[in-house]
Scaffold this active site. Structure first.
Site, PDB file in Angstrom:
ATOM      1  N   ASP A  63       0.845  -1.193   0.000  1.00  0.00           N
ATOM      2  CA  ASP A  63       0.000   0.000   0.000  1.00  0.00           C
ATOM      3  C   ASP A  63       0.879   1.241   0.000  1.00  0.00           C
ATOM      4  O   ASP A  63       2.111   1.148  -0.094  1.00  0.00           O
ATOM      5  CB  ASP A  63      -0.961  -0.011   1.197  1.00  0.00           C
ATOM      6  CG  ASP A  63      -0.253  -0.198   2.538  1.00  0.00           C
ATOM      7  OD1 ASP A  63       0.995  -0.120   2.580  1.00  0.00           O
ATOM      8  OD2 ASP A  63      -0.937  -0.436   3.551  1.00  0.00           O
ATOM      9  N   ASN A 132      -7.141  -1.226  14.191  1.00  0.00           N
ATOM     10  CA  ASN A 132      -8.571  -1.414  13.930  1.00  0.00           C
ATOM     11  C   ASN A 132      -8.837  -2.669  13.104  1.00  0.00           C
ATOM     12  O   ASN A 132      -9.946  -2.870  12.612  1.00  0.00           O
ATOM     13  CB  ASN A 132      -9.155  -0.182  13.239  1.00  0.00           C
ATOM     14  CG  ASN A 132      -8.510   0.112  11.888  1.00  0.00           C
ATOM     15  OD1 ASN A 132      -7.634  -0.630  11.435  1.00  0.00           O
ATOM     16  ND2 ASN A 132      -8.931   1.182  11.241  1.00  0.00           N
ATOM     17  N   HIS A 134      -7.299  -3.508  10.255  1.00  0.00           N
ATOM     18  CA  HIS A 134      -7.148  -3.375   8.805  1.00  0.00           C
ATOM     19  C   HIS A 134      -5.981  -4.202   8.277  1.00  0.00           C
ATOM     20  O   HIS A 134      -5.047  -4.532   9.005  1.00  0.00           O
ATOM     21  CB  HIS A 134      -7.027  -1.910   8.383  1.00  0.00           C
ATOM     22  CG  HIS A 134      -5.762  -1.202   8.785  1.00  0.00           C
ATOM     23  ND1 HIS A 134      -5.728   0.145   9.053  1.00  0.00           N
ATOM     24  CD2 HIS A 134      -4.480  -1.622   8.940  1.00  0.00           C
ATOM     25  CE1 HIS A 134      -4.505   0.513   9.349  1.00  0.00           C
ATOM     26  NE2 HIS A 134      -3.720  -0.546   9.287  1.00  0.00           N
ATOM     27  N   GLU A 139      -9.717  -0.722   5.348  1.00  0.00           N
ATOM     28  CA  GLU A 139     -10.255  -0.375   6.649  1.00  0.00           C
ATOM     29  C   GLU A 139     -11.507  -1.192   6.970  1.00  0.00           C
ATOM     30  O   GLU A 139     -12.082  -1.855   6.090  1.00  0.00           O
ATOM     31  CB  GLU A 139     -10.609   1.118   6.666  1.00  0.00           C
ATOM     32  CG  GLU A 139      -9.400   2.028   6.501  1.00  0.00           C
ATOM     33  CD  GLU A 139      -8.597   2.200   7.779  1.00  0.00           C
ATOM     34  OE1 GLU A 139      -8.646   3.263   8.385  1.00  0.00           O
ATOM     35  OE2 GLU A 139      -7.912   1.219   8.174  1.00  0.00           O
TER      36      GLU A 139
END
Length: 247
Positions: A63, A132, A134, A139
């Site tokens: 990413d 979280n 991800h 996400e």
């Protein structure tokens, strides 16, 4: 999912390096995806220290932060160029990244994913686990069959980005390959260390397999190895701890 927990991150990284080296040296392995950020850096250093012959590999970034200058050394492209491509002896023509420029990021990450597909898919993926849950910048709410895209990040991810860049930048958008590409990989190595990762580890391993925790989709993956320290593993169900291969 093979869950391996160790007394501390150093022991977990040593075991993860042994696992990854074994995969990288398999004759059929050609296409490897690597994550940026702080968690995998010691793993990459340990692989470099082994001086393995890896010049046959194609290495793909997972990413990229959007809105960070191309020359910024802490963006994913430059971090991975230094800590993986150069350190492992990967030819420059076999190292592929995504643009961090806002105007180019979407087209760049879409082409990046097409290149992976055209290369035959991923043999190995190295991942860290977001607070979280991800994977990359996929996400919470990301679909299991999601594809490459640019998306808005949750506040916890933005704050993690701010910390990573020492408050010089706090990217609120990210470009990432989709979950479909990640989940199609033949081997997945994931690391999570520290008490701040405990909730996301719990959701990934013990929670329902759904988009609220994208990492939970790895529950159905045929060959995922999850490396944890004791702090990150502390809230797992006892049956998972007992099944762990770690020491």
């Amino acid at each position: 999912m093979n869950i391996c927990f160790y007394p501390d991150a150093a022991a977990a990284n040593a075991a993860a390096a042994e696992c990854l080296a074994g995969w990288l040296l398999q004759p059929a392995v050609r296409n490897v995806m690597v994550a940026g950020g702080n968690t995998p850096l010691e793993l990459y250093r340990r692989i470099a220290a082994q001086r393995l012959t890896l010049s046959h590999l194609n290495v793909f970034a997972l990413d990229e932060y959007v809105g960070v200058p191309l020359e910024e050394p802490r963006n994913c492209a430059n971090l991975l160029r230094h800590s993986v491509a150069d350190a492992w002896g990967i030819p420059r023509a076999q190292f592929f990244t995504v643009s961090s420029l806002e105007r180019d990021a979407l087209a760049s990450v879409q082409e990046h994913e097409r290149r992976i597909v055209n290369a035959g898919g991923l043999d190995v993926v190295v991942l860290g686990l977001g607070q979280n849950g991800h994977l990359g910048f996929n996400e919470p709410g990301s679909a299991e069959d999601s594809i490459a895209r640019v998306l808005a990040l949750e506040q916890s991810s933005i704050e993690a980005n701010r910390k990573w860049f020492g408050a010089d930048y706090a990217p609120a958008t990210g470009a990432t390959v989709g979950l479909r590409t990640i989940l199609d990989a033949r081997h997945v190595l994931m690391m999570a260390y520290g008490a701040h990762k405990t909730p996301s580890v719990k959701a990934m391993v013990d929670g329902p397999r759904d988009s609220r925790c994208p990492a939970s989709f790895l529950q159905g993956h045929p060959d995922t190895c999850l490396f944890l320290d004791e702090a990150a593993a502390s809230n797992l169900n006892r049956e998972h701890v007992m099944q762990s291969r770690g020491t």
